[in-house]
Design an enzyme around this catalytic site. Structure first.
Site, short mmCIF file in Angstrom:
data_model
loop_
_atom_site.label_atom_id
_atom_site.label_comp_id
_atom_site.label_asym_id
_atom_site.label_seq_id
_atom_site.Cartn_x
_atom_site.Cartn_y
_atom_site.Cartn_z
N GLY A 1 -21.98 21.03 17.89
CA GLY A 1 -21.81 19.83 18.70
C GLY A 1 -22.71 19.88 19.92
CB CYS B 1 -23.60 25.91 16.60
SG CYS B 1 -24.73 25.61 17.96
CE1 TYR B 2 -18.91 21.96 22.55
CE2 TYR B 2 -17.20 21.89 20.87
CZ TYR B 2 -17.62 21.65 22.17
OH TYR B 2 -16.74 21.09 23.07
CG HIS C 1 -26.97 25.53 13.02
ND1 HIS C 1 -25.91 24.65 13.09
CD2 HIS C 1 -27.44 25.66 14.28
CE1 HIS C 1 -25.74 24.26 14.34
NE2 HIS C 1 -26.65 24.85 15.08
CD GLU D 1 -24.89 24.23 9.73
OE1 GLU D 1 -24.85 25.47 9.66
OE2 GLU D 1 -24.62 23.61 10.78
CG ASP E 1 -35.81 7.89 1.62
OD1 ASP E 1 -35.90 8.81 0.80
OD2 ASP E 1 -35.88 8.05 2.85
CE LYS F 1 -37.78 11.55 2.73
NZ LYS F 1 -37.93 10.11 2.73
#
Ligand code: XMP
Length: 616
Positions: free
Chosen positions: A54, A81-82, A180, A182, A238, A386
């Site tokens: 965050g 993280c946060y 992170h 992720e 896209d 993407k």
């Protein structure tokens, strides 16, 4: 009570919260995202909990927090993280402002944690790091850090700038990661999440999802419910994939595409669109609308990047409604179709109101948000990234030429044609910095020209550090280290650019006032064309993910500068500057320098974070 085999995620406003759910999906694990207000009893039947990152500081008086009973739940919890800082704080630790650490960092896991069952010969830092090496590359984005842990929490890993980059509870399955796992750039991120999900939460693999096309088509049919779709197409992957999906899901006569030529496209873009539509058999379903004069006129007075983005978003909506009128289409029976993907939403501030606005994507301006509120927009790809859209394109049988295209943003060259009203000279750097960079063979200045960055999940708009080196050969490893250190140490800059063409002393650089004019856009278009042609000629186009070319009002004589920004990424959420061969860059640079009006060529050597891919 048995758990439901799912992971709960609490969204604390981070840029990558949704990406956690996407990674879990890749691991065939279901998850649900909750707001921070979720009560602990709602979570108790989940198999595990992840607290996202965050943009705030956990010690701020109005900092977002969670139900304080959550850490005591009998379930595995992973803070990121946060979330890592919040978990440490709720368990009695201390969090404070420390050095910034953005982008690449080297993590070293500790082997001292003998209380944690070792797994194999790898890191030895317990089950979370099982199967990963003791030294690994991670991606960071923080300036706060856990500085003191309560006795029952043990540090599992650290970096040069962060002593507590990972912790575990000594007797409960509670973990924190400052980095992170992720994001695609964290080397063993997926393995770490897999360890959390499988061995710590005990979740088995769900059935892998079947191909996406049938489910998406079904969703389009439900969302369109008797209406037709007027689709804004740009020729990029896209909008083409989303348009083709609509054309498959609905009868052909209920899908019409509109390509707006904004005058801010790359050279040959409209012709390429025509060719692609021909290959797809959709030529008769797309109208081309030349709005270049309208766009250029409206942008002539816009300097601020966010103003440019808002003007462009609004113009797309206005032109779409003019086109509806001209084609005699009843707006009440048509929905606006867009190829919006998830990063567009989150970078524009997300839907929860907790995430920071990094940049307002053209398809998330106020006018579009209003149409969304009225239920007048259809966007089949809003949950995807993407790389997933490219995969979908392949599933649809689209050509590799189309699915592998470099992304090109809706606002086009307008956000690559930097503007300013304020002239200024280069500032000398401090003697300590000058000595450090001189040691590596560089000299440098800070330029009073700002660009957008994403640091600690928040937007920054900071100055550029310009470097020059004597050597012609580029030592990318050295450049990467220097670039990270300069942005981590110096809160005034978020981007580093190396002078590669035009033998000028950097101290001569000046910023000159500049606005968007047809001439500047044309100069940028030509430079962009040169970069693209040369990299294609060298057969290296597929080795970079995207290659923005930027026109910056940095003058040495009476021209401006071009900045090359080749990057590698998977989903655009994180990126590393691409390391193209020095010879190729020299050729590109020489050809661009031959354009009248170009004084110098720079190479952007900044990762994301701290900088974003585009400068604006
Ligand atoms: P940044 O610059 O935020 O960009 O790192 C991440 C990716 O998004 C693209 N981008 C946009 N795409 N409309 C788009 O369709 C926009 O307004 C927009 N802004 C940035 C950017 O080119 C990169 O691929």
């Amino acid at each position: 009570m048995t758990n439901n085999g799912r992971i709960a995620i609490i969204d604390l406003g981070g840029q990558y919260c949704h990406l956690i759910a996407r990674r879990l999906r890749d691991l065939a694990t279901d998850s649900t995202i909750f707001p921070p207000s979720v009560r602990s009893e709602v979570l108790s039947h989940y198999a595990g909990l992840i607290l996202s990152g965050g943009p705030q500081s956990v010690y701020d008086p109005d900092a977002v927090s969670i139900d304080e009973r959550i850490p005591a739940l009998d379930m595995p919890i992973l803070g990121i993280c946060y979330g890592h800082q919040l978990l440490a704080k709720l368990l009695g630790g201390e969090v404070g402002r420390r050095d910034g650490e953005y982008g690449l960092a080297q993590l070293r896991t500790s082997t001292l944690n003998s209380f944690l069952p070792p797994h194999g010969e790898t890191s030895g830092a317990g089950p979370l790091f099982h199967g990963t090496p003791p030294a690994q590359r991670v991606w960071m984005s923080h300036s706060d850090a856990v500085c003191e842990l309560p006795r029952e929490l043990i540090t599992l890993a650290g970096t040069d700038r962060c002593s507590c980059a990972a912790f575990a509870h000594c007797s409960k399955p509670l973990f924190g990661l400052q980095f992170h796992p992720e994001v695609a750039h964290t080397e063993f991120g997926e393995k770490i999440l897999e360890n959390f999900v499988r061995s710590i939460c005990g979740i088995g693999e769900a059935e892998p999802a079947a191909g996406r096309v049938p489910a998406l088509c079904e969703r389009i049919r439900r969302a369109a419910a008797g209406k037709s779709v007027f689709f804004l197409v740009s020729g990029g992957v896209d909008s083409t994939v989303a348009f083709v999906l609509c054309a498959i899901a609905l009868p052909k006569e209920r899908v019409l595409g509109l390509y707006v030529d904004t005058g801010l496209m790359r050279q040959g873009e409209t012709d390429e669109l025509r060719a692609n539509l021909g290959r797809l058999g959709l030529t008769d379903r797309v109208r081309i609308w030349d709005a270049s004069e309208v766009f250029l006129k409206a942008l002539e007075t816009q300097i601020d990047p966010e103003d440019k983005r808002r003007v462009i978003g609004r113009l797309f909506v206005e032109i779409q409604s003019q086109a509806l009128h001209q084609f005699g289409i009843d707006p009440d029976h048509w929905l606006l179709g867009q190829g919006t993907i998830y990063p567009d939403t989150i970078e524009s501030g997300g839907d929860s109101g907790r995430a920071a606005v990094i940049k307002t994507h053209h398809n998330r301006c106020d006018e579009i948000r209003e149409l969304i509120r009225q239920g007048k927009v259809i966007e089949p790809l809003t949950e995807l990234y993407k790389d997933e859209v490219r995969e979908l394109g392949r599933e649809l049988g689209l050509s590799a030429h189309l699915t592998n295209r470099w992304p090109f943003p809706g606002p086009g060259l307008a956000i690559r044609c930097l503007c300013t009203l304020t002239p200024g000279g280069a500032s000398a750097v401090s003697p300590e910095i000058a000595a450090t960079i001189a040691h590596d063979g560089f000299d440098g200045v800070v330029l009073p020209l700002r660009s957008v960055g994403v640091q600690g999940d928040a937007r920054t708009y900071r100055r550029v550090f310009a470097l020059a080196q004597k050597d012609r050969e580029l030592d990318y490893q050295k450049l990467g280290k220097l670039s990270s250190a300069l942005c981590n140490d110096n809160i005034a800059v978020n981007r580093v650019a190396l002078l590669i063409g035009g033998n000028r002393p950097l101290t001569d650089a000046r910023i000159v006032p500049a606005t968007i004019t047809p001439e500047r856009v044309e100069l940028l278009r030509q430079a962009d064309f040169i970069a693209r042609s040369e990299i294609e000629r060298a057969n290296l186009a597929d080795t970079v993910w995207q290659f923005p070319v930027v026109l910056a009002p940095i003058t040495f004589q009476d021209g401006e500068s071009i900045v090359l920004r080749p990057v590698n990424s998977v989903d655009g959420m994180t990126a590393s500057f691409a390391c193209l061969p020095s010879d190729l860059l020299l050729t590109i640079s020489n050809n661009i320098l031959a354009l009248p009006g170009v004084d110098a060529v720079f190479l952007d050597v900044t990762n994301k974070p701290p900088a974003t891919i585009e400068w604006e």
